[in-house]
Design a protein around this motif. Sequence first.
Motif, PDB file in Angstrom:
ATOM      1  N   ILE A  79      15.732   5.149  -4.252  1.00 18.64           N
ATOM      2  CA  ILE A  79      14.842   6.137  -3.649  1.00 18.64           C
ATOM      3  C   ILE A  79      15.502   7.514  -3.703  1.00 18.64           C
ATOM      4  N   ASP A  80      14.732   8.534  -3.383  1.00 19.37           N
ATOM      5  CA  ASP A  80      15.251   9.899  -3.359  1.00 19.37           C
ATOM      6  C   ASP A  80      15.566  10.318  -1.927  1.00 19.37           C
ATOM      7  N   GLY A  81      16.635  11.091  -1.771  1.00 21.76           N
ATOM      8  CA  GLY A  81      16.898  11.734  -0.498  1.00 21.76           C
ATOM      9  C   GLY A  81      17.521  10.851   0.559  1.00 21.76           C
ATOM     10  N   THR A  82      17.705  11.438   1.738  1.00 21.38           N
ATOM     11  CA  THR A  82      18.377  10.763   2.849  1.00 21.38           C
ATOM     12  C   THR A  82      17.414  10.360   3.953  1.00 21.38           C
ATOM     13  N   THR A  83      16.131  10.586   3.752  1.00 21.08           N
ATOM     14  CA  THR A  83      15.118  10.163   4.710  1.00 21.08           C
ATOM     15  C   THR A  83      13.969   9.489   3.968  1.00 21.08           C
ATOM     16  N   LEU A  84      13.222   8.688   4.694  1.00 25.04           N
ATOM     17  CA  LEU A  84      12.102   7.965   4.097  1.00 25.04           C
ATOM     18  C   LEU A  84      11.002   8.937   3.690  1.00 25.04           C
ATOM     19  N   ASP A  85      10.600   8.887   2.424  1.00 21.96           N
ATOM     20  CA  ASP A  85       9.521   9.755   1.973  1.00 21.96           C
ATOM     21  C   ASP A  85       8.279   8.936   1.615  1.00 21.96           C
ATOM     22  N   ALA A  86       7.207   9.633   1.277  1.00 19.36           N
ATOM     23  CA  ALA A  86       5.930   8.971   1.030  1.00 19.36           C
ATOM     24  C   ALA A  86       5.990   8.012  -0.157  1.00 19.36           C
ATOM     25  N   GLN A  87       6.747   8.368  -1.181  1.00 23.61           N
ATOM     26  CA  GLN A  87       6.827   7.504  -2.363  1.00 23.61           C
ATOM     27  C   GLN A  87       7.544   6.196  -2.037  1.00 23.61           C
ATOM     28  N   ALA A  88       8.616   6.278  -1.267  1.00 23.37           N
ATOM     29  CA  ALA A  88       9.324   5.059  -0.871  1.00 23.37           C
ATOM     30  C   ALA A  88       8.413   4.174  -0.024  1.00 23.37           C
ATOM     31  N   LYS A  89       7.685   4.792   0.911  1.00 29.77           N
ATOM     32  CA  LYS A  89       6.740   4.029   1.721  1.00 29.77           C
ATOM     33  C   LYS A  89       5.716   3.322   0.845  1.00 29.77           C
ATOM     34  N   ARG A  90       5.213   4.047  -0.148  1.00 31.66           N
ATOM     35  CA  ARG A  90       4.200   3.457  -1.029  1.00 31.66           C
ATOM     36  C   ARG A  90       4.739   2.274  -1.800  1.00 31.66           C
ATOM     37  N   MET A  91       5.949   2.412  -2.355  1.00 33.90           N
ATOM     38  CA  MET A  91       6.529   1.302  -3.124  1.00 33.90           C
ATOM     39  C   MET A  91       6.677   0.055  -2.263  1.00 33.90           C
ATOM     40  N   ILE A  92       7.033   0.249  -1.004  1.00 31.54           N
ATOM     41  CA  ILE A  92       7.203  -0.888  -0.114  1.00 31.54           C
ATOM     42  C   ILE A  92       5.852  -1.453   0.319  1.00 31.54           C
ATOM     43  N   ALA A  93       4.975  -0.594   0.809  1.00 37.64           N
ATOM     44  CA  ALA A  93       3.713  -1.052   1.371  1.00 37.64           C
ATOM     45  C   ALA A  93       2.715  -1.512   0.319  1.00 37.64           C
ATOM     46  N   GLU A  94       2.652  -0.823  -0.819  1.00 37.48           N
ATOM     47  CA  GLU A  94       1.642  -1.135  -1.828  1.00 37.48           C
ATOM     48  C   GLU A  94       2.180  -2.004  -2.964  1.00 37.48           C
ATOM     49  N   ASP A  95       3.355  -1.670  -3.471  1.00 36.36           N
ATOM     50  CA  ASP A  95       3.904  -2.423  -4.597  1.00 36.36           C
ATOM     51  C   ASP A  95       4.694  -3.648  -4.148  1.00 36.36           C
ATOM     52  N   LYS A  96       4.965  -3.751  -2.841  1.00 36.86           N
ATOM     53  CA  LYS A  96       5.649  -4.914  -2.256  1.00 36.86           C
ATOM     54  C   LYS A  96       6.984  -5.180  -2.926  1.00 36.86           C
ATOM     55  N   ILE A  97       7.741  -4.118  -3.213  1.00 37.92           N
ATOM     56  CA  ILE A  97       9.029  -4.285  -3.882  1.00 37.92           C
ATOM     57  C   ILE A  97       9.951  -5.196  -3.081  1.00 37.92           C
ATOM     58  N   GLY A  98      10.835  -5.874  -3.796  1.00 35.93           N
ATOM     59  CA  GLY A  98      11.686  -6.868  -3.155  1.00 35.93           C
ATOM     60  C   GLY A  98      12.957  -6.321  -2.560  1.00 35.93           C
ATOM     61  N   GLY A  99      13.375  -5.118  -2.974  1.00 37.98           N
ATOM     62  CA  GLY A  99      14.633  -4.606  -2.461  1.00 37.98           C
ATOM     63  C   GLY A  99      14.846  -3.146  -2.769  1.00 37.98           C
ATOM     64  N   ILE A 100      15.818  -2.572  -2.060  1.00 35.35           N
ATOM     65  CA  ILE A 100      16.199  -1.168  -2.186  1.00 35.35           C
ATOM     66  C   ILE A 100      17.691  -1.097  -2.459  1.00 35.35           C
ATOM     67  N   ILE A 101      18.108  -0.146  -3.290  1.00 32.11           N
ATOM     68  CA  ILE A 101      19.526   0.167  -3.444  1.00 32.11           C
ATOM     69  C   ILE A 101      19.737   1.616  -2.994  1.00 32.11           C
ATOM     70  N   LEU A 102      20.771   1.828  -2.196  1.00 31.57           N
ATOM     71  CA  LEU A 102      21.135   3.179  -1.776  1.00 31.57           C
ATOM     72  C   LEU A 102      22.400   3.614  -2.507  1.00 31.57           C
TER      73      LEU A 102
END
Length: 420
Positions: A79-102
């Motif tokens: 994801i981009d940045g140090t706070t949750l943004d709209a694109q990250a929310k979308r990937m989780i809520a709509e695309d149901k991604i399985g994981g995040i790497i920071l």
Amino acid sequence: MTAVLTGLLAISGCAGNTNVQTGIISPTDYITASPSATATATATATPMQSAASGSDTFESKLANMTLEEKIGQMLLVGIDGTTLDAQAKRMIAEDKIGGIILYKDNISNLKGMVSLINDLKKSNAENPVPLFMSVDQEGGKVSRMPDEYATIPSNGSVGAADNSGAAGTMGKLLARELLSAGFNMDFAPVLDINSNPDNPVIGDRSFGNTADLVSRLGIAEMKGIASEGVVPVVKHFPGHGDTSVDSHLELPVVNKTAAQLAKLEWQPFEAAIQENADAVMVAHILFPELDSDKPASLSRAIIGKLLREEMGFQGVVITDDLTMGAITEHYTLAAAAVDTVQAGSDILLVAHEYGNEQAVRKALLASVQSGTIKESRIDESVYRILALKDKYRLTDQPTAVPDLRKLNQDITSWRSSLTK
């Protein structure tokens, strides 16, 4: 639902029926394993491998998932940045991604890191499957944790002490760091052998220049990480130690035969598989003697035949970042995504740019809809992913900002012991 999944659900129980060697059994193993083999595997399962009975088993989750949800589980994204943004929310809520790497750019300080991880998990609240929250926390120069944490030295420093106990403690300390912040997966240990002094990316990320040392200390670290409840991912199969090109920028080529690789590079990975490795990251390296056309991360000969069939690994296979130059300079992301799934990969790491996640997701959906990839092949990967999440009892529960005094004292004390 596919015949493969029907066979799965005909078997009672879930993660208790694990493969003795890897701790995870594949869908086809359920169908072909004899009753005695299944009983033996069940007897060897650890408490962490036992799932709750009833409708909330990962088998039932898989049976009820749409194709879109299953493909989402195969994506682990940055994801981009140090706070949750709209694109990250979308990937989780709509695309149901399985994981995040920071990465380092996502982490400013302790409080901000914990807040970001909690926000990411909260965004996943409507999904039935928890997120992999992952990070590259190796120690030494590859350290993502903020300054509030005491420094953990490189694998090379630990290797110089040649102490398996110290490497095991290192693994525990790395895992405690991650758990304190809300992570649950570590892309460590590095099982590459530092055999090429001109290697621009490994160096002291390796425990040393012999297969024996790297195997002993790497497996000790792997077990230490797992013992604390964090998923260790061994890397970079089939060996990144003898490269002279940075795969972040270009595709390395290693002109070794299978016999040569078996005598050095493969040994730590084979040993880790024998010691129940849960997950393996595959490198973007071309081995012309094994596959003259495709790098390891896209190669059926290396993933499907060598790693799966010959070495017997039935756990989760994760690609190195598909947005690295080794891939993007030679392939489209869409083609690479389809190739790596056909080769046998389960999780596709897409570390940069939201558009890249979309490209990979769309390519996999289209490949199944066109029949290029069978949905039963997707089911196999998602089964392994859900089994691993179940084994480690992952949740999306929030984490409080930790008091690091005891952990930092333990790191400092352990670090001092390396020089005694």
